[in-house]
Design an enzyme around this catalytic site. Structure first.
Site, PDB file in Angstrom:
ATOM      1  N   SER A  29       9.601 -22.224  62.904  1.00  0.00           N
ATOM      2  CA  SER A  29      10.705 -21.787  62.042  1.00  0.00           C
ATOM      3  C   SER A  29      11.871 -21.263  62.855  1.00  0.00           C
ATOM      4  CB  SER A  29      10.270 -20.638  61.129  1.00  0.00           C
ATOM      5  OG  SER A  29       8.970 -20.767  60.710  1.00  0.00           O
ATOM      6  N   HIS A  60      12.681 -25.288  57.630  1.00  0.00           N
ATOM      7  CA  HIS A  60      11.774 -26.234  58.275  1.00  0.00           C
ATOM      8  C   HIS A  60      12.257 -27.658  58.030  1.00  0.00           C
ATOM      9  CE1 HIS A  60       8.804 -23.005  58.742  1.00  0.00           C
ATOM     10  NE2 HIS A  60       9.080 -22.662  57.511  1.00  0.00           N
ATOM     11  N   HIS A  82       2.864 -26.168  56.292  1.00  0.00           N
ATOM     12  CA  HIS A  82       1.940 -25.029  56.380  1.00  0.00           C
ATOM     13  C   HIS A  82       0.854 -25.153  55.311  1.00  0.00           C
ATOM     14  CE1 HIS A  82       5.782 -23.724  58.074  1.00  0.00           C
ATOM     15  NE2 HIS A  82       5.073 -22.933  58.856  1.00  0.00           N
ATOM     16  N   TYR A  84       0.025 -22.980  53.251  1.00  0.00           N
ATOM     17  CA  TYR A  84       0.477 -22.384  51.977  1.00  0.00           C
ATOM     18  C   TYR A  84       1.301 -23.341  51.134  1.00  0.00           C
ATOM     19  CZ  TYR A  84       4.719 -21.221  54.725  1.00  0.00           C
ATOM     20  OH  TYR A  84       5.825 -21.260  55.515  1.00  0.00           O
ATOM     21  N   GLU A  85       1.704 -24.473  51.706  1.00  0.00           N
ATOM     22  CA  GLU A  85       2.433 -25.468  50.913  1.00  0.00           C
ATOM     23  C   GLU A  85       1.466 -26.373  50.151  1.00  0.00           C
ATOM     24  OE1 GLU A  85       6.046 -27.121  53.105  1.00  0.00           O
ATOM     25  OE2 GLU A  85       5.082 -25.897  54.648  1.00  0.00           O
ATOM     26  N   ALA A 112       6.869 -18.694  64.864  1.00  0.00           N
ATOM     27  CA  ALA A 112       7.366 -17.332  64.650  1.00  0.00           C
ATOM     28  C   ALA A 112       6.148 -16.479  64.316  1.00  0.00           C
ATOM     29  CB  ALA A 112       8.334 -17.315  63.486  1.00  0.00           C
ATOM     30  N   MET A 210       1.365 -17.917  60.555  1.00  0.00           N
ATOM     31  CA  MET A 210       0.801 -18.815  59.535  1.00  0.00           C
ATOM     32  C   MET A 210       0.788 -20.279  59.974  1.00  0.00           C
ATOM     33  SD  MET A 210       2.770 -17.214  56.246  1.00  0.00           S
ATOM     34  CE  MET A 210       3.103 -15.444  56.124  1.00  0.00           C
ATOM     35  N   SER A 211       0.685 -20.528  61.263  1.00  0.00           N
ATOM     36  CA  SER A 211       0.730 -21.929  61.716  1.00  0.00           C
ATOM     37  C   SER A 211      -0.063 -22.100  63.017  1.00  0.00           C
ATOM     38  CB  SER A 211       2.190 -22.348  61.945  1.00  0.00           C
ATOM     39  OG  SER A 211       2.726 -21.651  63.044  1.00  0.00           O
ATOM     40  N   ASN A 234       9.319 -10.121  64.101  1.00  0.00           N
ATOM     41  CA  ASN A 234       9.225  -8.834  63.406  1.00  0.00           C
ATOM     42  C   ASN A 234       7.942  -8.152  63.851  1.00  0.00           C
ATOM     43  OD1 ASN A 234       8.077 -11.229  61.664  1.00  0.00           O
ATOM     44  ND2 ASN A 234       6.898  -9.423  61.091  1.00  0.00           N
ATOM     45  N   HIS A 246      11.161 -13.585  54.296  1.00  0.00           N
ATOM     46  CA  HIS A 246      11.220 -14.873  54.992  1.00  0.00           C
ATOM     47  C   HIS A 246      12.596 -15.071  55.623  1.00  0.00           C
ATOM     48  CE1 HIS A 246      10.155 -18.976  55.963  1.00  0.00           C
ATOM     49  NE2 HIS A 246      11.124 -19.465  55.212  1.00  0.00           N
TER      50      HIS A 246
HETATM   51  N1  HPA Z   1       2.983 -12.402  59.471  1.00  0.00           N
HETATM   52  C1  HPA Z   1       2.672 -13.703  59.332  1.00  0.00           C
HETATM   53  N2  HPA Z   1       3.458 -14.698  59.720  1.00  0.00           N
HETATM   54  C2  HPA Z   1       4.623 -14.372  60.304  1.00  0.00           C
HETATM   55  C3  HPA Z   1       5.028 -13.047  60.494  1.00  0.00           C
HETATM   56  C4  HPA Z   1       4.161 -12.005  60.043  1.00  0.00           C
HETATM   57  O1  HPA Z   1       4.447 -10.805  60.167  1.00  0.00           O
HETATM   58  N3  HPA Z   1       6.239 -13.076  61.094  1.00  0.00           N
HETATM   59  C5  HPA Z   1       6.553 -14.388  61.283  1.00  0.00           C
HETATM   60  N4  HPA Z   1       5.586 -15.171  60.795  1.00  0.00           N
END
Ligand code: HPA
Length: 271
Positions: A29, A60, A82, A84-85, A112, A210-211, A234, A246
């Site tokens: 991302s 994406h 992902h 989740y999609e 990310a 998440m990837s 983050n 997001h």
């Molecule tokens: N958690 C999960 N996936 C992420 C995060 C997070 O804090 N930051 C970027 N992708």
């Protein structure tokens, strides 16, 4: 997914390109602009490729970019899908198999991630040395083809040591902070709870995302060397007390782009 479904995708791509790439990179991302540095580009959108999953999520953009970087033929997957999609895990892992069948020997997988290790700060990079997958699904589950041998693969060296050494060396040369740690895979799409992050920390995770893990497992299955790089957008839930969105995660990705691009370009030069 059947092996013939993958072959159909690869045949379509072969019809579009004239190069034989040796290195693949999956751009996480916000990192799509890395691809601007690729020369002599041929672009193949994901949604044109038979059986190839294409993304719906903001940030994406789904396309494969073939071209040259540091004099080497590479293939960049810009954007990814992902779990989740709603895709099955073998679909998520398709870029690894496609890269292998197109002739690649190495794959750089980027993402990310949220920082769990309190020594990390947003904007920094982490080399993935290992991962934790709590989700019971697996890209090899139900696999009905044996083109890559047994599905019971050893997972003791998913993230190739020699590639990590090159990455550390290059980061040092650039005076760039490159942490090394364990990536925890959570399927999302919601971010984690504070209790989940405390659990992941106890389990030894340094970052969460998440990837990456489905593609990395598939890469091991088909014999690719893997380099994994997380950019910490983050701090994970509860670590810094701020709530996550997001759009902020994507925004943070932009700041890291330059350092990331230079590092990865230098690494590719060494491969
Ligand atoms: N958690 C999960 N996936 C992420 C995060 C997070 O804090 N930051 C970027 N992708």
């Amino acid at each position: 997914m059947k092996y013939s479904d993958i072959e159909m995708a690869v045949d379509y791509i072969r019809g579009k390109i004239r190069i034989s790439p040796k290195i693949a990179i999956i751009l996480g991302s916000g990192l799509g602009s890395f691809a601007d540095h690729i020369e002599e580009q041929t672009i193949v959108p994901y949604n044109e490729i038979p059986n190839f999953p294409s993304s719906s999520v903001e940030g994406h953009v789904g396309k494969i970019i073939f071209g040259k970087l540091q004099g080497k033929y590479i293939i960049a997957f810009s954007g990814r899908v992902h779990y989740y999609e709603g895709y099955s895990m073998d679909k998520l892992a398709m870029p690894s198999v496609v890269a292998k069948l197109l002739g690649c020997e190495k794959i750089i997988i980027t993402n990310a991630a949220g920082g769990i290790n309190e020594e990390f700060s947003p904007g920094e990079l982490m080399l993935i040395k290992d991962h934790i997958k709590l989700c019971p699904d697996n890209p090899m589950r139900g696999s009905n083809y044996r083109e890559f041998g047994s599905i019971f693969k050893d997972m003791s060296n998913v993230y190739t040591k020699s590639l990590r050494e090159i990455a550390k060396d290059e980061a040092y040369g650039l005076d760039l902070t490159l942490h090394e740690g364990v990536y925890a895979y959570m399927t999302g799409p919601c971010y984690e709870t504070p209790a989940e992050i405390r659990m992941l920390k106890l389990l030894g995770a340094d970052a969460v995302g998440m990837s990456t893990v489905p593609e990395a497992i598939m890469a091991v299955n088909c014999g690719l060397d893997v380099l994994g790089i997380s950019y910490i957008t983050n701090m994970a839930t509860g670590i810094s007390g701020v709530s996550l969105s997001h759009s902020e995660v994507l925004e943070a990705g932009k700041y890291i782009n330059k350092a990331f691009t230079t590092l990865v370009t230098n690494i590719i030069d060494r491969l």
